[in-house]
Design a protein around this motif. Structure first.
Motif, mmCIF file in Angstrom:
data_model
loop_
_atom_site.group_PDB
_atom_site.id
_atom_site.type_symbol
_atom_site.label_atom_id
_atom_site.label_comp_id
_atom_site.label_asym_id
_atom_site.label_seq_id
_atom_site.Cartn_x
_atom_site.Cartn_y
_atom_site.Cartn_z
ATOM 1 N N GLU A 1 -1.839 -4.902 4.087
ATOM 2 C CA GLU A 1 -0.512 -5.432 3.797
ATOM 3 C C GLU A 1 0.326 -5.485 5.061
ATOM 4 O OE1 GLU A 1 0.701 -3.832 -0.476
ATOM 5 O OE2 GLU A 1 -0.097 -2.228 0.779
ATOM 6 N N GLY A 2 1.331 -6.361 5.065
ATOM 7 C CA GLY A 2 2.231 -6.455 6.201
ATOM 8 C C GLY A 2 3.554 -7.076 5.806
ATOM 9 N N PHE A 3 4.634 -6.646 6.464
ATOM 10 C CA PHE A 3 5.977 -7.156 6.215
ATOM 11 C C PHE A 3 6.331 -7.053 4.726
ATOM 12 C CE2 PHE A 3 4.366 -9.292 10.005
ATOM 13 C CZ PHE A 3 5.339 -8.929 10.927
ATOM 14 N N ILE A 4 6.253 -5.832 4.225
ATOM 15 C CA ILE A 4 6.482 -5.543 2.812
ATOM 16 C C ILE A 4 7.984 -5.466 2.544
ATOM 17 C CG2 ILE A 4 6.021 -3.882 0.972
ATOM 18 C CD1 ILE A 4 3.638 -2.909 2.781
ATOM 19 N N LEU A 5 8.465 -6.197 1.546
ATOM 20 C CA LEU A 5 9.878 -6.188 1.169
ATOM 21 C C LEU A 5 10.091 -5.127 0.104
ATOM 22 C CD1 LEU A 5 10.465 -10.041 0.970
ATOM 23 C CD2 LEU A 5 10.813 -8.520 2.928
ATOM 24 N N TYR B 1 7.796 -6.290 -2.927
ATOM 25 C CA TYR B 1 6.843 -7.392 -2.810
ATOM 26 C C TYR B 1 5.974 -7.157 -1.592
ATOM 27 C CZ TYR B 1 4.748 -11.711 -1.373
ATOM 28 O OH TYR B 1 3.830 -12.638 -0.955
ATOM 29 N N SER B 2 4.658 -7.323 -1.753
ATOM 30 C CA SER B 2 3.709 -7.016 -0.684
ATOM 31 C C SER B 2 2.823 -8.218 -0.369
ATOM 32 C CB SER B 2 2.810 -5.829 -1.083
ATOM 33 O OG SER B 2 3.568 -4.723 -1.493
ATOM 34 N N PRO B 3 3.083 -8.962 0.722
ATOM 35 C CA PRO B 3 2.092 -9.954 1.165
ATOM 36 C C PRO B 3 0.782 -9.221 1.454
ATOM 37 C CG PRO B 3 4.172 -10.237 2.317
ATOM 38 C CD PRO B 3 4.264 -8.932 1.585
ATOM 39 N N TYR C 1 -7.162 -14.464 -1.823
ATOM 40 C CA TYR C 1 -5.995 -15.102 -1.214
ATOM 41 C C TYR C 1 -4.878 -15.345 -2.225
ATOM 42 C CZ TYR C 1 -9.044 -16.108 2.777
ATOM 43 O OH TYR C 1 -9.892 -16.002 3.848
ATOM 44 N N GLY C 2 -4.954 -14.721 -3.389
ATOM 45 C CA GLY C 2 -3.965 -14.984 -4.423
ATOM 46 C C GLY C 2 -2.543 -14.703 -3.982
ATOM 47 N N SER C 3 -2.303 -13.516 -3.430
ATOM 48 C CA SER C 3 -0.963 -13.121 -2.995
ATOM 49 C C SER C 3 -0.450 -14.018 -1.879
ATOM 50 C CB SER C 3 -0.977 -11.666 -2.523
ATOM 51 O OG SER C 3 0.204 -11.343 -1.837
ATOM 52 N N LEU C 4 -1.297 -14.289 -0.875
ATOM 53 C CA LEU C 4 -0.861 -15.086 0.265
ATOM 54 C C LEU C 4 -0.596 -16.533 -0.135
ATOM 55 C CD1 LEU C 4 -3.267 -13.717 3.028
ATOM 56 C CD2 LEU C 4 -0.948 -12.980 2.459
ATOM 57 N N SER C 5 -1.339 -17.049 -1.104
ATOM 58 C CA SER C 5 -1.130 -18.427 -1.556
ATOM 59 C C SER C 5 0.240 -18.580 -2.208
ATOM 60 C CB SER C 5 -2.234 -18.821 -2.547
ATOM 61 O OG SER C 5 -3.498 -18.714 -1.959
ATOM 62 N N ILE C 6 0.575 -17.644 -3.113
ATOM 63 C CA ILE C 6 1.878 -17.700 -3.763
ATOM 64 C C ILE C 6 2.990 -17.501 -2.750
ATOM 65 C CG2 ILE C 6 3.337 -16.648 -5.538
ATOM 66 C CD1 ILE C 6 0.999 -18.201 -6.642
ATOM 67 N N PHE C 7 2.745 -16.643 -1.738
ATOM 68 C CA PHE C 7 3.745 -16.401 -0.701
ATOM 69 C C PHE C 7 4.082 -17.692 0.036
ATOM 70 C CE2 PHE C 7 4.496 -15.549 3.844
ATOM 71 C CZ PHE C 7 5.698 -14.883 3.747
ATOM 72 N N LEU C 8 3.069 -18.468 0.382
ATOM 73 C CA LEU C 8 3.302 -19.718 1.104
ATOM 74 C C LEU C 8 4.059 -20.727 0.242
ATOM 75 C CD1 LEU C 8 -0.131 -20.157 2.925
ATOM 76 C CD2 LEU C 8 2.049 -19.419 3.903
ATOM 77 N N ILE C 9 3.685 -20.810 -1.034
ATOM 78 C CA ILE C 9 4.341 -21.767 -1.937
ATOM 79 C C ILE C 9 5.800 -21.376 -2.175
ATOM 80 C CG2 ILE C 9 4.340 -22.700 -4.275
ATOM 81 C CD1 ILE C 9 1.282 -22.343 -4.264
ATOM 82 N N SER D 1 8.732 -14.872 -8.528
ATOM 83 C CA SER D 1 7.393 -15.443 -8.395
ATOM 84 C C SER D 1 6.552 -14.634 -7.412
ATOM 85 C CB SER D 1 7.486 -16.898 -7.925
ATOM 86 O OG SER D 1 8.216 -17.678 -8.850
ATOM 87 N N LEU D 2 7.173 -14.232 -6.306
ATOM 88 C CA LEU D 2 6.459 -13.422 -5.322
ATOM 89 C C LEU D 2 6.074 -12.072 -5.915
ATOM 90 C CD1 LEU D 2 8.641 -14.129 -2.155
ATOM 91 C CD2 LEU D 2 6.368 -15.036 -2.653
ATOM 92 N N TRP D 3 7.029 -11.446 -6.626
ATOM 93 C CA TRP D 3 6.765 -10.128 -7.206
ATOM 94 C C TRP D 3 5.657 -10.203 -8.255
ATOM 95 C CZ3 TRP D 3 7.412 -8.299 -12.260
ATOM 96 C CH2 TRP D 3 7.272 -6.911 -12.414
ATOM 97 N N LEU D 4 5.641 -11.258 -9.064
ATOM 98 C CA LEU D 4 4.596 -11.400 -10.072
ATOM 99 C C LEU D 4 3.226 -11.595 -9.434
ATOM 100 C CD1 LEU D 4 6.382 -13.673 -12.710
ATOM 101 C CD2 LEU D 4 5.701 -11.287 -12.998
#
Length: 223
Positions: A52-56, A71-73, A86-94, A125-128
Motif C-alpha cells: 500500500e502507499g499514500f493511504i488516506l 482508503y488504501s491504494p 488491480y481492482g483497487s488501483l483501477s477504481i482509484f484511477l477512474i 467509491s474509493l472506500w468501497l
C-alpha cells in the motif's frame, strides 16, 4: 458479502451507543485527525502480500465518535501465482479522474463552503473498492487501540495475456495498535472469488504518517 454488512452494522451500533445505549457525550479525545500514511505492507496465510502507499486515513463520518474511515491504494500479489490484483488501483484511477474533472468544473470554493455531494460520491467509491472502517476502543487514530474491518474488490489479471481470470472480494477483521509513527495490526481474513473460498490470518504494518490537524471547532474552543 453478508459477513461484511453484518460487521459494518455492528461497528456502527457500537459507535453510536455507550453502556446505557445512548449517544455518548462530546469527547475531544475522540477527535480524529486526517492523515496521509506513506506506506504499508501486509502478509496473509493465504499466500498473499499487500503493498500500500499514500493511504488516506482519518475521515470521521460522525462528529466526536471514534468511528473513522480509511482508503488504501493497494496492489495485492499471490505467492502461489503470477496474477496480481488491480481492482483497487483501477477504481482509484477512474474515481481520481472523475474528481479532477469535478474540481475543474466547479472552480474554487470559499473556505467555509460545504463539501459537495460529488466529493462524497468519489470518496465513497474509493472506500468501497479498497477501504477500512475503524472504531477506536482506546485513544484515537494517533495513539490508541482500534478494532477494524478491511475490504477489497479484486480483479486478478494474468500479466501475460492481460486476461481477467478471477474476480472476487476480500474481507479482514482484526485489531490495530496506533503508535503515532507506526500502525501494527492483524486478524482473520476471508477470500471469496469465482475460483476459491479461503480463510486465514493476516498481519499488517503501516508507517510514516503525516497528520493534519482538523480545523474548525478546535480553533473556536480556544477563543
Amino acid at each position: 458479502m453478508n459477513k461484511f454488512i453484518a460487521i459494518v452494522l455492528l461497528i456502527c451500533a457500537i459507535a453510536f451507543a455507550n453502556e446505557d445505549g445512548v449517544v455518548p457525550e462530546v469527547d475531544r479525545k475522540r477527535q480524529i485527525d486526517p492523515a496521509l500514511i506513506l506506506g504499508g505492507f501486509g502478509y496473509s496465510s493465504l499466500d498473499r502480500i499487500a503493498i500500500e502507499g499514500f493511504i488516506l486515513n482519518g475521515f470521521q463520518p460522525f462528529k466526536n465518535i471514534g468511528l473513522y474511515l480509511e482508503y488504501s491504494p493497494r496492489l495485492d500479489l499471490r505467492l502461489d501465482a503470477d496474477e496480481p490484483s488491480y481492482g483497487s488501483l483501477s477504481i482509484f484511477l477512474i474515481a481520481g479522474t472523475a474528481n479532477l474533472i469535478l474540481q475543474a468544473n466547479e472552480g474554487y470554493k470559499e473556505e467555509k463552503e460545504e463539501i459537495s455531494v460529488a466529493y462524497y460520491i468519489v470518496f465513497g467509491s474509493l472506500w468501497l473498492s479498497s477501504g477500512t472502517s475503524y472504531y477506536a476502543l482506546l485513544g484515537n487514530n494517533m495513539i490508541g487501540l482500534s478494532i477494524f474491518e478491511n475490504h477489497l474488490f479484486e480483479w486478478w489479471i494474468d500479466k501475460d495475456d492481460w486476461d481477467m481470470r478471477e474476480v472476487g472480494f476480500m474481507e479482514s477483521v482484526g485489531l490495530q495498535a496506533n503508535l503515532l509513527f507506526m500502525f501494527v495490526g492483524g486478524g482473520v481474513q476471508f477470500e471469496v472469488t469465482n475460483r476459491r473460498r479461503n480463510m486465514g490470518f493476516f498481519f499488517q504494518i503501516k508507517v510514516l504518517p503525516i497528520f493534519f490537524e482538523r480545523f474548525g471547532e478546535r480553533d473556536l474552543d480556544k477563543r
